[in-house]
Design a protein around this motif. Structure first.
Motif, PDB file in Angstrom:
ATOM      1  N   ALA A 183      22.037  -2.830  -1.665  1.00  0.00           N
ATOM      2  CA  ALA A 183      20.951  -3.735  -1.269  1.00  0.00           C
ATOM      3  C   ALA A 183      20.518  -3.471   0.171  1.00  0.00           C
ATOM      4  O   ALA A 183      19.316  -3.518   0.490  1.00  0.00           O
ATOM      5  N   ASP A 184      21.485  -3.194   1.044  1.00  0.00           N
ATOM      6  CA  ASP A 184      21.163  -2.889   2.440  1.00  0.00           C
ATOM      7  C   ASP A 184      20.321  -1.619   2.543  1.00  0.00           C
ATOM      8  O   ASP A 184      19.383  -1.537   3.344  1.00  0.00           O
ATOM      9  N   VAL A 185      20.700  -0.615   1.753  1.00  0.00           N
ATOM     10  CA  VAL A 185      19.942   0.648   1.763  1.00  0.00           C
ATOM     11  C   VAL A 185      18.505   0.392   1.305  1.00  0.00           C
ATOM     12  O   VAL A 185      17.545   0.899   1.899  1.00  0.00           O
ATOM     13  N   ALA A 186      18.335  -0.406   0.265  1.00  0.00           N
ATOM     14  CA  ALA A 186      16.992  -0.711  -0.238  1.00  0.00           C
ATOM     15  C   ALA A 186      16.160  -1.425   0.820  1.00  0.00           C
ATOM     16  O   ALA A 186      14.962  -1.134   0.997  1.00  0.00           O
ATOM     17  N   ALA A 187      16.773  -2.345   1.548  1.00  0.00           N
ATOM     18  CA  ALA A 187      16.056  -3.062   2.612  1.00  0.00           C
ATOM     19  C   ALA A 187      15.646  -2.118   3.724  1.00  0.00           C
ATOM     20  O   ALA A 187      14.539  -2.223   4.284  1.00  0.00           O
ATOM     21  N   LEU A 214       0.828  -1.203   0.000  1.00  0.00           N
ATOM     22  CA  LEU A 214       0.000   0.000   0.000  1.00  0.00           C
ATOM     23  C   LEU A 214       0.867   1.260   0.000  1.00  0.00           C
ATOM     24  O   LEU A 214       0.514   2.270  -0.613  1.00  0.00           O
ATOM     25  N   ARG A 215       2.008   1.202   0.666  1.00  0.00           N
ATOM     26  CA  ARG A 215       2.927   2.344   0.639  1.00  0.00           C
ATOM     27  C   ARG A 215       3.421   2.609  -0.773  1.00  0.00           C
ATOM     28  O   ARG A 215       3.522   3.750  -1.223  1.00  0.00           O
ATOM     29  N   ASP A 216       3.722   1.533  -1.515  1.00  0.00           N
ATOM     30  CA  ASP A 216       4.156   1.680  -2.904  1.00  0.00           C
ATOM     31  C   ASP A 216       3.040   2.259  -3.771  1.00  0.00           C
ATOM     32  O   ASP A 216       3.293   3.048  -4.688  1.00  0.00           O
ATOM     33  N   ASP A 217       1.800   1.849  -3.496  1.00  0.00           N
ATOM     34  CA  ASP A 217       0.666   2.416  -4.233  1.00  0.00           C
ATOM     35  C   ASP A 217       0.590   3.924  -4.010  1.00  0.00           C
ATOM     36  O   ASP A 217       0.369   4.691  -4.961  1.00  0.00           O
ATOM     37  N   ALA A 218       0.768   4.344  -2.759  1.00  0.00           N
ATOM     38  CA  ALA A 218       0.711   5.773  -2.446  1.00  0.00           C
ATOM     39  C   ALA A 218       1.813   6.536  -3.180  1.00  0.00           C
ATOM     40  O   ALA A 218       1.586   7.634  -3.718  1.00  0.00           O
ATOM     41  N   ILE A 269      16.295   9.094  -2.127  1.00  0.00           N
ATOM     42  CA  ILE A 269      15.641   8.765  -3.395  1.00  0.00           C
ATOM     43  C   ILE A 269      14.768   7.529  -3.237  1.00  0.00           C
ATOM     44  O   ILE A 269      13.621   7.487  -3.705  1.00  0.00           O
ATOM     45  N   GLY A 270      15.282   6.516  -2.544  1.00  0.00           N
ATOM     46  CA  GLY A 270      14.510   5.297  -2.337  1.00  0.00           C
ATOM     47  C   GLY A 270      13.226   5.541  -1.575  1.00  0.00           C
ATOM     48  O   GLY A 270      12.208   4.863  -1.803  1.00  0.00           O
ATOM     49  N   ALA A 271      13.238   6.514  -0.662  1.00  0.00           N
ATOM     50  CA  ALA A 271      12.056   6.814   0.149  1.00  0.00           C
ATOM     51  C   ALA A 271      10.976   7.547  -0.638  1.00  0.00           C
ATOM     52  O   ALA A 271       9.870   7.728  -0.136  1.00  0.00           O
ATOM     53  N   ALA A 272      11.275   7.946  -1.873  1.00  0.00           N
ATOM     54  CA  ALA A 272      10.317   8.713  -2.667  1.00  0.00           C
ATOM     55  C   ALA A 272       9.709   7.925  -3.815  1.00  0.00           C
ATOM     56  O   ALA A 272       8.814   8.419  -4.496  1.00  0.00           O
ATOM     57  N   ILE A 273      10.170   6.693  -4.029  1.00  0.00           N
ATOM     58  CA  ILE A 273       9.705   5.923  -5.179  1.00  0.00           C
ATOM     59  C   ILE A 273       9.252   4.527  -4.740  1.00  0.00           C
ATOM     60  O   ILE A 273       9.669   4.041  -3.685  1.00  0.00           O
ATOM     61  N   PRO A 274       8.397   3.877  -5.523  1.00  0.00           N
ATOM     62  CA  PRO A 274       7.974   2.506  -5.184  1.00  0.00           C
ATOM     63  C   PRO A 274       9.174   1.559  -5.122  1.00  0.00           C
ATOM     64  O   PRO A 274      10.203   1.790  -5.764  1.00  0.00           O
ATOM     65  N   SER A 275       9.035   0.484  -4.378  1.00  0.00           N
ATOM     66  CA  SER A 275      10.158  -0.433  -4.164  1.00  0.00           C
ATOM     67  C   SER A 275      10.635  -1.073  -5.461  1.00  0.00           C
ATOM     68  O   SER A 275      11.836  -1.310  -5.643  1.00  0.00           O
ATOM     69  N   THR A 276       9.721  -1.361  -6.397  1.00  0.00           N
ATOM     70  CA  THR A 276      10.143  -1.962  -7.665  1.00  0.00           C
ATOM     71  C   THR A 276      11.003  -0.982  -8.471  1.00  0.00           C
ATOM     72  O   THR A 276      12.000  -1.378  -9.091  1.00  0.00           O
ATOM     73  N   THR A 277      10.618   0.279  -8.460  1.00  0.00           N
ATOM     74  CA  THR A 277      11.420   1.305  -9.141  1.00  0.00           C
ATOM     75  C   THR A 277      12.771   1.454  -8.452  1.00  0.00           C
ATOM     76  O   THR A 277      13.805   1.619  -9.117  1.00  0.00           O
ATOM     77  N   ASN A 278      12.767   1.357  -7.129  1.00  0.00           N
ATOM     78  CA  ASN A 278      14.027   1.478  -6.387  1.00  0.00           C
ATOM     79  C   ASN A 278      14.964   0.309  -6.690  1.00  0.00           C
ATOM     80  O   ASN A 278      16.193   0.479  -6.723  1.00  0.00           O
ATOM     81  N   GLU A 279      14.417  -0.871  -6.905  1.00  0.00           N
ATOM     82  CA  GLU A 279      15.247  -2.026  -7.276  1.00  0.00           C
ATOM     83  C   GLU A 279      15.951  -1.769  -8.607  1.00  0.00           C
ATOM     84  O   GLU A 279      17.152  -2.047  -8.759  1.00  0.00           O
ATOM     85  N   ALA A 319       3.321   5.587  -5.978  1.00  0.00           N
ATOM     86  CA  ALA A 319       3.035   5.551  -7.407  1.00  0.00           C
ATOM     87  C   ALA A 319       1.974   6.585  -7.782  1.00  0.00           C
ATOM     88  O   ALA A 319       2.089   7.274  -8.809  1.00  0.00           O
ATOM     89  N   ILE A 320       0.946   6.717  -6.950  1.00  0.00           N
ATOM     90  CA  ILE A 320      -0.088   7.727  -7.197  1.00  0.00           C
ATOM     91  C   ILE A 320       0.526   9.125  -7.147  1.00  0.00           C
ATOM     92  O   ILE A 320       0.271   9.975  -8.007  1.00  0.00           O
ATOM     93  N   SER A 321       1.360   9.376  -6.131  1.00  0.00           N
ATOM     94  CA  SER A 321       1.990  10.693  -5.992  1.00  0.00           C
ATOM     95  C   SER A 321       2.852  11.028  -7.204  1.00  0.00           C
ATOM     96  O   SER A 321       2.867  12.174  -7.672  1.00  0.00           O
ATOM     97  N   ASN A 322       3.569  10.032  -7.717  1.00  0.00           N
ATOM     98  CA  ASN A 322       4.509  10.292  -8.810  1.00  0.00           C
ATOM     99  C   ASN A 322       3.847  10.364 -10.183  1.00  0.00           C
ATOM    100  O   ASN A 322       4.353  11.046 -11.083  1.00  0.00           O
ATOM    101  N   THR A 323       2.737   9.661 -10.357  1.00  0.00           N
ATOM    102  CA  THR A 323       2.096   9.641 -11.680  1.00  0.00           C
ATOM    103  C   THR A 323       0.994  10.685 -11.821  1.00  0.00           C
ATOM    104  O   THR A 323       0.592  10.997 -12.951  1.00  0.00           O
ATOM    105  N   ALA A 324       0.486  11.197 -10.724  1.00  0.00           N
ATOM    106  CA  ALA A 324      -0.613  12.164 -10.790  1.00  0.00           C
ATOM    107  C   ALA A 324      -0.178  13.420 -11.555  1.00  0.00           C
ATOM    108  O   ALA A 324       0.840  14.034 -11.238  1.00  0.00           O
TER     109      ALA A 324
END
Length: 357
Positions: free
Chosen positions: A333-337, A80-84, A254-264, A86-91
């Motif tokens: 990888a640690d930062v992403a986790a 749900l966090r990733d959905d939020a 940067i990772g805190a502002a984008i969905p996890s899949t984009t961050n990967e 994604a909505i923020s970034n695509t709106a």
């Protein structure tokens, strides 16, 4: 002056001294009357404040009770966090929408996502209503319908795990309303302050997710250990340590502002730049372009500036970690986790932020 005249003068003097005493007594009565009014106001305000305190404690206890009964997982939180995000970034607001209208839509959408853990009692018709409200809230922001459908599906999965029934929902809603009304009944000059119930609820949403706090502590510990080991092995200089600390911080922001899949994808693109050794000037320029492309609609001016800093730092970052592509990949990888565990995000993880058109 004879004795009789002296006595008469003495009596007149004493009479004059007694006269002010009568006035002082009258003024004392007036002061006591004012003091009594002040005491009455103070006592009434204090009594009201104690009622609000009781209702605040009751609301907090109710929220904590339903949170402790929840079985929602960190994975459901992440979805749900990733959905939020994604909505923020695509709106992309329509040109005709005012700044105020855009802000209102963002707030209303945030509220719908925040309430998701409370909707475990809804059936199909109820969720159809949630879908309709979310679609209405996002109208004019050009958010893809597939993303809206995915968000509603993730809300429903979370609600099922949180398992808040209709009676629990009614209880927490009633406590919320009673507390807000009681807070508004206090005079603004009373000096008493209580946290707004909606603010308390949104800032404690993580309480619904089992194991979330442990996951964050473990992720932070792992990153710290790997950073220490990599820098010890490379005998990193003080200047190199500054670069490592700065770039790890940028990766987190940067990772805190984008969905996890984009961050990967972002992390994989960054790590690939070190596969052939220290990045050349050409590789540095290409890295910056590639990372901005990965960000897509999330590439705000401030984030582009962070990307430029990362790219320009790449040779120094590589040197600071002893040219070890393995160490760089581990740290990224640690930062992403750590980011997935909630590092660097706002107190309300489901808050929607939309840039004005």
């Amino acid at each position: 002056m004879d004795r009789r005249e002296h006595d008469q003068a003495d009596r007149k003097a004493r009479s004059r001294r007694r006269f002010p005493a009568a006035v002082e007594t009258l003024e004392d009565r007036r002061l006591l009357s004012y003091y009594g009014s002040y005491n009455s106001y103070y006592n009434q305000t204090y009594y009201q404040a104690q009622i609000v305190r009781h209702q605040y404690d009751q609301f907090v206890s109710e929220v904590k009770r339903i949170e402790l009964a929840s079985q929602a997982t960190p994975a459901e939180y992440l979805a749900l966090r990733d959905d939020a995000r994604a909505i923020s970034n695509t709106a992309t607001p329509d040109p005709g929408l005012s700044r105020q209208a855009v802000q209102y839509k963002a707030v209303e959408t945030s509220l719908e996502l925040d309430r998701a853990p409370l909707y475990g009692w809804l059936g199909n018709s109820g969720w159809a209503g949630i879908n309709a409200r979310l679609t209405s809230d996002l109208s004019g922001l050009n958010v893809p319908s597939t993303l809206i459908a995915q968000t509603v599906a993730d809300m429903r999965t979370l609600a099922t795990s949180a398992n808040v029934g209709p009676f629990d929902y009614a209880a927490v809603t009633n406590d919320f309303t009673s507390l807000r009304n009681a807070e508004q009944s206090l005079p603004s000059s009373s000096g008493y302050h209580f946290e707004d119930p909606s603010l308390f609820y949104t800032q404690h949403l993580r309480g619904f997710f089992r194991g979330w706090g442990v996951q964050k502590v473990q992720a932070r510990g792992q990153l710290d250990r790997d950073l220490h080991a990599a820098q010890s092995q490379a005998v990193t200089s003080p200047a190199g340590a500054v670069v490592v600390t700065r770039d790890v911080g940028i990766l987190q922001k940067i990772g805190a502002a984008i969905p996890s899949t984009t961050n990967e994808t972002f992390g994989a693109t960054y790590v690939a730049a070190f596969a052939q050794g220290p990045p050349s000037p050409t590789a540095v320029a290409q890295l910056g372009t590639s990372l901005v492309t990965v960000l897509g609609p999330a590439a705000t001016p401030s984030r582009v500036a962070w990307v430029d800093r990362l790219a320009n730092d790449a040779p120094a970052f590589d040197q600071a970690l002893g040219g070890s592509a393995s160490s760089i990949a581990t740290i990224v990888a640690d930062v992403a986790a750590l980011v997935d565990a909630g590092s660097g995000e706002s107190l309300n993880p489901f808050k929607i932020n939309v840039r004005p058109g």
